[in-house]
Design a protein around this motif. Sequence first.
Motif, PDB file in Angstrom:
ATOM      1  N   UNK A  80       0.835  -1.195   0.000  1.00  0.00           N
ATOM      2  CA  UNK A  80       0.000   0.000   0.000  1.00  0.00           C
ATOM      3  C   UNK A  80       0.867   1.240   0.000  1.00  0.00           C
ATOM      4  N   UNK A  81       1.997   1.168   0.700  1.00  0.00           N
ATOM      5  CA  UNK A  81       2.926   2.297   0.731  1.00  0.00           C
ATOM      6  C   UNK A  81       3.575   2.512  -0.635  1.00  0.00           C
ATOM      7  N   UNK A  82       3.910   1.411  -1.335  1.00  0.00           N
ATOM      8  CA  UNK A  82       4.446   1.538  -2.695  1.00  0.00           C
ATOM      9  C   UNK A  82       3.484   2.336  -3.570  1.00  0.00           C
ATOM     10  N   UNK A  83       2.222   1.961  -3.502  1.00  0.00           N
ATOM     11  CA  UNK A  83       1.205   2.612  -4.332  1.00  0.00           C
ATOM     12  C   UNK A  83       1.086   4.089  -3.968  1.00  0.00           C
ATOM     13  N   UNK A  84       1.081   4.375  -2.661  1.00  0.00           N
ATOM     14  CA  UNK A  84       0.949   5.761  -2.209  1.00  0.00           C
ATOM     15  C   UNK A  84       2.144   6.594  -2.640  1.00  0.00           C
ATOM     16  N   UNK A  85       3.347   6.039  -2.491  1.00  0.00           N
ATOM     17  CA  UNK A  85       4.546   6.788  -2.846  1.00  0.00           C
ATOM     18  C   UNK A  85       4.684   6.960  -4.350  1.00  0.00           C
ATOM     19  N   UNK A  86       4.209   5.991  -5.106  1.00  0.00           N
ATOM     20  CA  UNK A  86       4.191   6.120  -6.564  1.00  0.00           C
ATOM     21  C   UNK A  86       3.316   7.297  -6.963  1.00  0.00           C
ATOM     22  N   UNK A  87       2.157   7.408  -6.338  1.00  0.00           N
ATOM     23  CA  UNK A  87       1.265   8.526  -6.614  1.00  0.00           C
ATOM     24  C   UNK A  87       1.923   9.845  -6.237  1.00  0.00           C
ATOM     25  N   UNK A  88       2.601   9.865  -5.086  1.00  0.00           N
ATOM     26  CA  UNK A  88       3.217  11.102  -4.607  1.00  0.00           C
ATOM     27  C   UNK A  88       4.387  11.544  -5.479  1.00  0.00           C
ATOM     28  N   UNK A  93       7.072   3.295 -10.875  1.00  0.00           N
ATOM     29  CA  UNK A  93       7.882   2.566  -9.905  1.00  0.00           C
ATOM     30  C   UNK A  93       8.094   1.147 -10.416  1.00  0.00           C
ATOM     31  N   UNK A  94       9.319   0.647 -10.252  1.00  0.00           N
ATOM     32  CA  UNK A  94       9.682  -0.687 -10.692  1.00  0.00           C
ATOM     33  C   UNK A  94      10.161  -1.482  -9.477  1.00  0.00           C
ATOM     34  N   UNK A  95       9.519  -2.611  -9.236  1.00  0.00           N
ATOM     35  CA  UNK A  95       9.779  -3.416  -8.036  1.00  0.00           C
ATOM     36  C   UNK A  95      10.312  -4.784  -8.463  1.00  0.00           C
ATOM     37  N   UNK A  96      11.478  -5.140  -7.958  1.00  0.00           N
ATOM     38  CA  UNK A  96      12.104  -6.421  -8.292  1.00  0.00           C
ATOM     39  C   UNK A  96      12.146  -7.299  -7.047  1.00  0.00           C
ATOM     40  N   UNK A  97      11.502  -8.455  -7.112  1.00  0.00           N
ATOM     41  CA  UNK A  97      11.587  -9.399  -6.004  1.00  0.00           C
ATOM     42  C   UNK A  97      12.912 -10.156  -6.108  1.00  0.00           C
ATOM     43  N   UNK A  98      13.497 -10.453  -4.956  1.00  0.00           N
ATOM     44  CA  UNK A  98      14.753 -11.219  -4.967  1.00  0.00           C
ATOM     45  C   UNK A  98      14.825 -12.129  -3.749  1.00  0.00           C
ATOM     46  N   UNK A 101      13.208 -12.890  -8.496  1.00  0.00           N
ATOM     47  CA  UNK A 101      13.608 -12.308  -9.767  1.00  0.00           C
ATOM     48  C   UNK A 101      12.474 -11.773 -10.618  1.00  0.00           C
ATOM     49  N   UNK A 102      11.274 -11.594 -10.024  1.00  0.00           N
ATOM     50  CA  UNK A 102      10.137 -11.092 -10.787  1.00  0.00           C
ATOM     51  C   UNK A 102      10.107  -9.562 -10.735  1.00  0.00           C
ATOM     52  N   UNK A 103       9.858  -8.933 -11.870  1.00  0.00           N
ATOM     53  CA  UNK A 103       9.777  -7.477 -11.944  1.00  0.00           C
ATOM     54  C   UNK A 103       8.337  -7.049 -12.158  1.00  0.00           C
ATOM     55  N   UNK A 104       7.914  -6.056 -11.394  1.00  0.00           N
ATOM     56  CA  UNK A 104       6.574  -5.501 -11.573  1.00  0.00           C
ATOM     57  C   UNK A 104       6.676  -3.983 -11.592  1.00  0.00           C
ATOM     58  N   UNK A 105       5.946  -3.354 -12.500  1.00  0.00           N
ATOM     59  CA  UNK A 105       5.958  -1.899 -12.619  1.00  0.00           C
ATOM     60  C   UNK A 105       4.564  -1.350 -12.358  1.00  0.00           C
ATOM     61  N   UNK A 106       4.515  -0.208 -11.683  1.00  0.00           N
ATOM     62  CA  UNK A 106       3.257   0.485 -11.434  1.00  0.00           C
ATOM     63  C   UNK A 106       3.423   1.941 -11.853  1.00  0.00           C
ATOM     64  N   UNK A 107       2.327   2.561 -12.217  1.00  0.00           N
ATOM     65  CA  UNK A 107       2.373   3.958 -12.644  1.00  0.00           C
ATOM     66  C   UNK A 107       1.339   4.749 -11.852  1.00  0.00           C
ATOM     67  N   UNK A 108       1.601   6.041 -11.622  1.00  0.00           N
ATOM     68  CA  UNK A 108       0.622   6.860 -10.890  1.00  0.00           C
ATOM     69  C   UNK A 108      -0.660   7.038 -11.690  1.00  0.00           C
ATOM     70  N   UNK A 109      -1.770   6.986 -11.017  1.00  0.00           N
ATOM     71  CA  UNK A 109      -3.071   7.143 -11.672  1.00  0.00           C
ATOM     72  C   UNK A 109      -3.607   8.558 -11.561  1.00  0.00           C
ATOM     73  N   UNK A 110      -3.037   9.327 -10.607  1.00  0.00           N
ATOM     74  CA  UNK A 110      -3.523  10.682 -10.381  1.00  0.00           C
ATOM     75  C   UNK A 110      -4.755  10.744  -9.499  1.00  0.00           C
ATOM     76  N   UNK A 111      -5.206   9.588  -9.019  1.00  0.00           N
ATOM     77  CA  UNK A 111      -6.407   9.556  -8.181  1.00  0.00           C
ATOM     78  C   UNK A 111      -6.053   9.814  -6.715  1.00  0.00           C
ATOM     79  N   UNK A 112      -6.839  10.638  -6.066  1.00  0.00           N
ATOM     80  CA  UNK A 112      -6.681  10.902  -4.637  1.00  0.00           C
ATOM     81  C   UNK A 112      -7.656  10.014  -3.888  1.00  0.00           C
TER      82      UNK A 112
END
Length: 247
Positions: A80-88, A93-98, A101-112
Amino acid sequence: MHPILLHAFKQHTISCYPNEACGLIINIGNKAHYMPCNNVAVNKVDQFEISAQEYAAAEDRGDIIGICHSHPNATSKPSQRDIAMCEASFLPWHILSWPEGDLRSIVPTGEVPPLIGRPFVHGVWDCYSCVRDWYKETKHITLPNFERKDGWWEGEEELYLDNFTKAGFIQVHDQLKIGDGILMQIQSKRVNHAAVYVGDGKVLHHLYGRLSRNDVYGGYWQRNTRMIVRHVGNKNCDISTKNLCQD
């Protein structure tokens, strides 16, 4: 993400494991580069923080077009913090599990998120953010966004007492009016909680670790109130921080 960037990000992640790695993607001369950053968070296993100085240095080199960090021994699912900080941040944001080795990307939606029922993410969706967003949504006033690190109230800082006048507020002693700020001291030596009076004897606030909500202003909340403040002018200023902190 381009394979060259992913390779650099992955190598940095491996070098930091089992701590979180963090870095920036910078566009220099129309070419994207991965810039590894130092994780200056106190708890590097579960958090990352890029200092304002390193972020500014990256901006001097080129345009920042992405923020990267790893999830050691966890999936790449954004918190939830990743999502909030991406918006801010207004950046992908690109998140790599280790070592998965899985990569996931999220983008800000502009929604408050709605004022009531939003999750608590300190520095992004917290008690001051709730007051700020109420003022922006209801009064069309933009309050300054002061830097505040998690746990600041455990030190010597007086975030609210030192800054309420800078945000255009004055202390008042008369009957509550809609929009008045209520500064409280909750299990701390510091004034560390803010609410906004919304009428009908109720306040809107966002307590640490809980969902934002309306509560009747009385009892516990009234006993812990230390100051009532009232906004007296719209400065329309927005003071923000480049520091990024993430679980």
